[in-house]
Design a protein around this motif. Structure first.
Motif, short mmCIF file in Angstrom:
data_model
loop_
_atom_site.label_atom_id
_atom_site.label_comp_id
_atom_site.label_asym_id
_atom_site.label_seq_id
_atom_site.Cartn_x
_atom_site.Cartn_y
_atom_site.Cartn_z
N GLY A 27 0.78 -1.23 0.00
CA GLY A 27 0.00 0.00 0.00
C GLY A 27 0.81 1.28 0.00
N LEU A 28 1.76 1.39 -0.91
CA LEU A 28 2.57 2.60 -1.07
C LEU A 28 2.29 3.22 -2.43
N ALA A 29 2.37 4.53 -2.51
CA ALA A 29 2.06 5.26 -3.74
C ALA A 29 3.23 5.21 -4.71
N LEU A 30 3.34 4.09 -5.37
CA LEU A 30 4.47 3.85 -6.26
C LEU A 30 4.02 2.93 -7.39
N ALA A 31 4.48 3.20 -8.62
CA ALA A 31 4.17 2.34 -9.75
C ALA A 31 5.30 2.41 -10.76
N VAL A 32 5.35 1.43 -11.65
CA VAL A 32 6.32 1.43 -12.74
C VAL A 32 5.55 1.36 -14.06
N LEU A 33 6.11 2.00 -15.10
CA LEU A 33 5.47 2.06 -16.42
C LEU A 33 6.52 1.81 -17.49
N GLU A 34 6.10 1.20 -18.58
CA GLU A 34 6.96 1.07 -19.76
C GLU A 34 6.13 0.54 -20.92
N ILE A 55 6.37 7.92 -8.34
CA ILE A 55 6.12 7.92 -6.90
C ILE A 55 5.23 9.12 -6.57
N ASN A 56 4.20 8.89 -5.78
CA ASN A 56 3.22 9.93 -5.42
C ASN A 56 2.68 10.64 -6.67
N PRO A 57 2.24 9.87 -7.67
CA PRO A 57 1.79 10.51 -8.91
C PRO A 57 0.42 11.14 -8.79
N GLU A 80 2.17 14.56 -12.84
CA GLU A 80 3.22 14.92 -11.89
C GLU A 80 3.60 13.70 -11.08
N TRP A 81 4.88 13.58 -10.75
CA TRP A 81 5.36 12.47 -9.94
C TRP A 81 6.78 12.75 -9.47
N ASP A 82 7.21 11.98 -8.48
CA ASP A 82 8.61 11.96 -8.06
C ASP A 82 9.24 10.69 -8.61
N ASP A 83 10.52 10.74 -8.95
CA ASP A 83 11.20 9.52 -9.36
C ASP A 83 11.88 8.89 -8.15
N GLU A 96 -2.50 3.50 -13.88
CA GLU A 96 -1.66 3.13 -12.74
C GLU A 96 -1.83 4.09 -11.56
N THR A 97 -2.02 5.37 -11.84
CA THR A 97 -2.24 6.34 -10.77
C THR A 97 -3.56 6.05 -10.06
N ASP A 98 -4.59 5.68 -10.84
CA ASP A 98 -5.88 5.35 -10.24
C ASP A 98 -5.76 4.16 -9.29
N HIS A 99 -4.90 3.18 -9.63
CA HIS A 99 -4.68 2.04 -8.74
C HIS A 99 -4.31 2.50 -7.33
#
Length: 217
Positions: free
Chosen positions: A82-89, A111-113, A148-151, A172-175
């Motif tokens: 349950g952390l605000a983090l995802a990966v995309l490609e 992160i925190n998108p 917007e997001w942090d890396d 992914e942000t909605d997740h």
């Protein structure tokens, strides 16, 4: 922006290390499916709760798991975290005339998108999810967004995104807010992978599916 090691949560860090170990040598983490409570919970904002080493290992395992699935995005909730983090490609396909406006999306850690629409144009296409495996449904999404997001290093990013990359970012942000794409999908469009291939693989917009199955685009 977050500072590594300033707020490390030792208990959480140990839990994430245990999670990573479940992936074994192949670093393939179990992907949780719809019905798991974690998929419906608001994630905790990431503020440096993990050590830099653990965060790096987590990102690597998530990336490997996403590619193997295969998928174009994977949120932390999908591996039970349950952390605000995802990966995309994602990468450009062979069909230059694809109406989904698929564009090159290099590997991103978000992160925190967050996002907000730019303009009011939307597009409706079939969409799937690794946590709702075996099905796809038509989902309307914003065509253009300001993302917007942090890396992983804590650097903040702001970028305008368009077309398919914008759809992936929204999904992914909605997740991370406890939403699954199916929540706002056209339910009458819901199809198994097999039926999607048999009936609608040549209908990406998808006007034929809407007429035949009885839903609005």
């Amino acid at each position: 922006m977050f500072a590594h090691n300033s707020k490390v949560d030792l208990e959480l860090n140990r839990a994430v290390e245990r999670l990573i170990k479940t992936g074994g040598k192949d670093k393939l983490l179990p992907i949780v499916q719809a019905g798991e409570p974690v998929l419906r919970q608001q994630t905790a904002r990431y503020t440096g709760q993990l050590s830099k080493r653990t965060l790096s290992k987590l990102i690597d395992a998530m990336h490997t798991t996403m590619l193997e699935a295969p998928g174009v995005g994977l949120a932390a909730t999908q591996i039970g975290l349950g952390l605000a983090l995802a990966v995309l490609e994602d990468h450009v396909r062979d069909d230059a005339d694809d109406p989904r406006e698929i564009a090159e999306l290099p590997f991103h850690v978000i992160i925190n998108p967050s996002y907000k629409p730019v303009g009011d144009e939307t597009r409706s296409f079939y969409e799937g999810c690794l946590s709702f495996d075996g099905y796809q449904a038509v989902r309307r999404r914003w065509l253009d967004i300001e993302a917007e997001w942090d890396d992983e290093s804590g650097k903040h990013h702001k970028e305008r995104m368009h077309g398919w990359p914008a759809r992936i970012f929204q999904h992914e942000t909605d997740h991370l807010s406890g939403e699954l794409y199916i929540d706002k999908a056209e339910i009458r469009s819901l199809a198994t992978y097999e039926n999607l291939e048999d009936y609608w693989c040549n209908d990406p917009v998808p006007t034929e599916a809407a007429a035949e199955l009885g839903f609005d685009l």
